[in-house]
Enzyme design. Structure first.
Site, PDB file in Angstrom:
ATOM      1  N   ASP A  13      -6.485   0.620   0.718  1.00 52.24           N
ATOM      2  CA  ASP A  13      -6.584   0.845   2.159  1.00 52.24           C
ATOM      3  C   ASP A  13      -7.999   0.446   2.592  1.00 52.24           C
ATOM      4  OD1 ASP A  13      -8.257   2.842   1.309  1.00 52.24           O
ATOM      5  OD2 ASP A  13      -7.316   4.421   2.485  1.00 52.24           O
ATOM      6  N   LYS A  39       0.838  -1.200   0.000  1.00 50.71           N
ATOM      7  CA  LYS A  39       0.000   0.000   0.000  1.00 50.71           C
ATOM      8  C   LYS A  39       0.875   1.252   0.000  1.00 50.71           C
ATOM      9  CE  LYS A  39      -1.708   2.273   3.374  1.00 50.71           C
ATOM     10  NZ  LYS A  39      -2.338   2.695   4.621  1.00 50.71           N
TER      11      LYS A  39
END
Ligand code: SF4
Length: 216
Positions: free
Chosen positions: A141, A123
């Site tokens: 996320d 991420k």
């Protein structure tokens, strides 16, 4: 099936692109080092809190060289309000030290190199690849995962599977903008609790059984 999903995700991408602000940035940091450290700090806290802490952190340690030499106790004291500060302090100092030792203080531009840095997972790496280097990047996320599941684009809870699935459905040039607009949409409309389905611009393509209001 994939063709139907491809058409659907393109429609969603177009709608969100038009609805969202042209430039979306949740963290204030813009230089590669500061953005990288800010994203590491953003785990399990709000971007607002990170932006507050970042001011003191980067005025004291403006570059990898300075942060690599920092006292861990001093760093912990500055970042304490972001939570998990023991691990985060260790990671950001370690990350700065690795940048110094292996990349001459420059934030690398590949997934492979970025994910060797302490505290950097896919991420965080995708935030840097998309936000700094303009590369295709699907940033998964909590907001992104929730929204794409509700929209029926993925069924998995696993961030890496979600990333690869969405990346396979969308043309690469749309990846980063889609990441940011979905994230924006998850924050302003498709909240975890009480999503605002009655005024949702995606209600007509949303199959989620928990939709709060029927829309024609
Ligand atoms: Fe989210 Fe509701 Fe819109 Fe579906 S209809 S995308 S659940 S806000």
């Amino acid at each position: 099936m994939d063709e139907t999903l491809r058409r659907k995700i393109l429609e969603i991408s177009d709608i969100l692109d038009k609805a969202a602000p042209p430039h979306i940035a949740f963290l204030e940091a813009t230089d590669p080092f500061k953005l990288l450290i800010s994203v590491i700090l953003s785990a399990q806290t709000t971007d607002r809190q990170v932006n507050i802490v970042a001011q003191e952190l980067f005025s004291t340690y403006p570059d990898p060289h300075a942060l690599a030499k920092a006292s861990i106790d001093d760093v912990k004291a500055i970042i304490k309000s972001t939570g998990y500060y023991n691990a985060k302090a260790k990671n950001i100092i370690g990350c700065a030290a690795a940048l110094e030792a292996r990349y001459e203080g420059v934030v690398p531009d590949t997934m492979e190199d970025l994910t060797t840095l302490p505290g950097v997972g896919r991420k965080t790496a995708n935030c840097i690849l998309g936000g700094i280097y303009g590369r295709p990047a699907i940033i998964v996320d909590t907001h992104f995962g929730r929204v794409v599941r509700r929209l029926g684009l993925v069924s998995s809870d696993d961030p890496t599977k979600i990333e690869h699935r969405i990346a396979a459905l969308l043309p690469p040039e749309r990846h980063y903008r889609f990441s940011m607009t979905v994230n924006w949409f998850g924050r302003i409309r498709c909240h975890a609790k009480a999503p605002e389905c009655g005024t949702c611009m995606l209600a007509h393509v949303c199959p989620w059984e928990g939709k709060t209001t029927a829309v024609s």
